[in-house]
Design a protein around this motif. Structure first.
Motif, mmCIF file in Angstrom:
data_model
loop_
_atom_site.group_PDB
_atom_site.id
_atom_site.type_symbol
_atom_site.label_atom_id
_atom_site.label_comp_id
_atom_site.label_asym_id
_atom_site.label_seq_id
_atom_site.Cartn_x
_atom_site.Cartn_y
_atom_site.Cartn_z
ATOM 1 N N ASP A 1 1.339 13.357 19.147
ATOM 2 C CA ASP A 1 0.679 12.115 20.161
ATOM 3 C C ASP A 1 0.685 10.515 19.818
ATOM 4 N N TRP A 2 1.373 10.248 18.568
ATOM 5 C CA TRP A 2 0.597 9.157 17.676
ATOM 6 C C TRP A 2 2.774 8.472 18.625
ATOM 7 N N PRO A 3 2.086 7.500 19.730
ATOM 8 C CA PRO A 3 3.234 6.779 19.539
ATOM 9 C C PRO A 3 4.461 5.691 18.953
ATOM 10 N N MET A 4 5.373 5.932 18.803
ATOM 11 C CA MET A 4 6.421 5.965 17.818
ATOM 12 C C MET A 4 6.203 4.192 17.239
ATOM 13 N N PRO A 5 5.351 3.707 17.336
ATOM 14 C CA PRO A 5 4.960 2.511 17.357
ATOM 15 C C PRO A 5 4.049 2.186 15.788
ATOM 16 N N ARG A 6 3.638 2.896 16.553
ATOM 17 C CA ARG A 6 2.093 3.448 15.291
ATOM 18 C C ARG A 6 2.422 4.276 13.950
ATOM 19 N N ILE A 7 3.845 4.408 13.968
ATOM 20 C CA ILE A 7 4.552 5.308 12.327
ATOM 21 C C ILE A 7 5.237 4.247 11.638
ATOM 22 N N LEU A 8 5.781 2.851 12.786
ATOM 23 C CA LEU A 8 6.202 2.196 12.093
ATOM 24 C C LEU A 8 5.496 1.247 11.692
ATOM 25 N N ASP A 9 4.389 1.102 11.943
ATOM 26 C CA ASP A 9 2.747 0.378 11.947
ATOM 27 C C ASP A 9 2.287 0.494 9.952
ATOM 28 N N HIS A 10 2.908 1.687 10.348
ATOM 29 C CA HIS A 10 2.158 2.394 9.126
ATOM 30 C C HIS A 10 2.941 2.562 7.772
ATOM 31 N N LEU A 11 4.638 2.676 8.234
ATOM 32 C CA LEU A 11 5.165 1.911 6.870
ATOM 33 C C LEU A 11 5.085 0.974 6.430
ATOM 34 N N LEU A 12 4.688 -0.670 7.302
ATOM 35 C CA LEU A 12 4.679 -1.445 7.548
ATOM 36 C C LEU A 12 3.739 -2.034 6.804
ATOM 37 N N ASP A 13 2.910 -1.490 6.796
ATOM 38 C CA ASP A 13 1.575 -1.520 6.731
ATOM 39 C C ASP A 13 1.232 -0.682 4.749
ATOM 40 N N LEU A 14 2.179 -0.268 4.816
ATOM 41 C CA LEU A 14 2.614 0.288 3.353
ATOM 42 C C LEU A 14 3.755 -0.500 2.443
ATOM 43 N N VAL A 15 4.512 -1.120 3.235
ATOM 44 C CA VAL A 15 5.044 -1.716 2.202
ATOM 45 C C VAL A 15 3.956 -3.404 2.204
ATOM 46 N N SER A 16 4.311 -3.684 2.708
ATOM 47 C CA SER A 16 3.325 -5.301 3.370
ATOM 48 C C SER A 16 2.629 -5.364 1.348
ATOM 49 N N PRO A 17 2.952 -6.766 1.118
ATOM 50 C CA PRO A 17 3.027 -7.731 2.017
ATOM 51 C C PRO A 17 4.976 -8.039 1.805
ATOM 52 N N GLN A 18 6.129 -6.920 1.790
ATOM 53 C CA GLN A 18 6.829 -7.387 1.841
ATOM 54 C C GLN A 18 7.040 -7.597 3.788
ATOM 55 N N VAL A 19 8.464 -7.971 4.165
ATOM 56 C CA VAL A 19 8.214 -7.986 5.335
ATOM 57 C C VAL A 19 9.171 -7.550 5.470
ATOM 58 N N GLY A 20 9.209 -6.199 6.430
ATOM 59 C CA GLY A 20 9.655 -4.768 7.322
ATOM 60 C C GLY A 20 10.679 -4.937 7.869
ATOM 61 N N VAL A 21 12.127 -5.130 7.758
ATOM 62 C CA VAL A 21 13.856 -4.608 8.527
ATOM 63 C C VAL A 21 13.964 -3.654 8.978
ATOM 64 N N GLU A 22 14.355 -3.641 10.351
ATOM 65 C CA GLU A 22 14.482 -2.565 10.978
ATOM 66 C C GLU A 22 15.512 -2.810 11.938
ATOM 67 N N LYS A 23 16.575 -1.703 12.306
ATOM 68 C CA LYS A 23 17.964 -2.201 12.575
ATOM 69 C C LYS A 23 18.113 -0.760 14.081
#
Length: 316
Positions: free
Chosen positions: A117-139
């Motif tokens: 039931d997780w919205p897909m942006p929540r998955i990305l947000d979780h991963l962005l938190d893990l790579v912070s302070p780097q800027v995440g780039v996706e395509k």
């Protein structure tokens, strides 16, 4: 180290993500537009983390991505779904466990399936938190395939940066024709589909980005970036307000160093251009020449006229 994340919590759907990390950068382009190598080049910067294709905005929820009754299952045969799913699974495996072995990728898929039931942006947000302070780039080319997908992207990350990546319409379509033979066996369907994809995706991107402040987006011809990477990487980094000295650029022009620039330890992993993963080298591309469509494609005259007009707007 494995990240422990609760399966519950309030979903944020297409509402703006509350950022505990730098705003991401999304590369927007149709398929076959040098987006994988562009991502790999950018990922060479010490302040940037490049994700493989995550399909974040092509699916509303994780169930849509992995469920047997989800939108992916409705659209694609099982073998192709495995290929599409490998990008997000290898990203999760890498960030949760520091490796992309078959076992780690399987555990990543199971982690996804436990959160239908997780919205897909929540998955990305979780991963962005893990790579912070780097800027995440996706395509993901799927992001620009429909109005809904692109709208979801901008609603979820309204302060993100957007790189509009272009490629000559003739060479893009030739590449699409070759790529899609396995799943689109009817030649006319492939040809018309490729033309529609190139035209509609770019028009959609231009219309949407035109509503944003200029500082949030940049347009780059993929051919220019691949042929003059030092010039164009520096321009992109200046726009992103990131360090762009010669040492950084030297590091970035080695796309083969990207964490995902391979098929994984056991093979069979993707998340972008299959040709790139088999030979992740930086190779110049020939001048695409004039915007002259192959008569054998037998495209409608009006379709060719509109594509030529758009190509001119994009600098071809």
């Amino acid at each position: 180290m494995t990240a422990t994340v609760p399966a519950g919590g309030a979903p944020h759907g297409t509402e703006p993500v509350v950022a505990g990390h730098p705003d991401p950068l999304f590369i927007l382009s149709p398929p076959r537009s040098f987006s994988t190598i562009t991502l790999a080049l950018l990922a060479g910067h010490p302040r940037i983390f490049g994700f493989p294709e995550m399909l974040v905005f092509a699916n509303e929820t994780v169930r849509d991505l992995v469920g047997e009754d989800g939108t992916e299952a409705e659209r694609f045969p099982p073998e192709y779904r495995r290929t599409r799913l490998s990008g997000v699974c290898r990203a999760i495996a890498q960030l949760h466990e520091g490796e992309q072995t078959a076992e780690a990728v399987a555990r990543a898929e199971e982690w996804l399936r436990e959160r239908p039931d997780w919205p897909m942006p929540r998955i990305l947000d979780h991963l962005l938190d893990l790579v912070s302070p780097q800027v995440g780039v996706e395509k993901s080319p799927d992001t620009v395939a429909t109005d809904d997908s692109l709208d979801r992207c901008l609603r979820s990350y309204p302060k993100a940066r957007y790189l509009h990546l272009t490629r000559h319409p003739v060479t893009t379509q030739r590449s699409m024709h070759n790529q899609n033979q396995q799943y689109l066996t009817h030649r006319k369907v492939r040809v018309v589909g490729a033309a529609s994809s190139w035209y509609l995706s770019h028009r959609r991107i231009m219309r949407t980005l035109g509503e944003l402040p200029q500082r949030q987006w940049m347009r780059v011809r993929g051919e220019d970036l691949v042929n003059e990477p030092r010039v164009w990487l520096r321009r992109i980094l200046d726009w992103l307000e990131l360090e762009s000295d010669e040492t950084v650029i030297d590091r970035m022009v080695h796309p083969e160093s990207w964490l995902f620039a391979n098929n994984g330890p056991a093979g069979g992993l993707f998340g972008g251009d299959h040709k790139f993963f088999s030979a992740p080298d930086l190779r110049p591309v020939p001048d695409p020449g004039p915007v002259t469509f192959d008569p054998e494609w037998d495209l409608p005259e009006e379709m060719c006229r509109r594509m030529a007009v758009l190509a001119d707007e994009l600098g071809y």
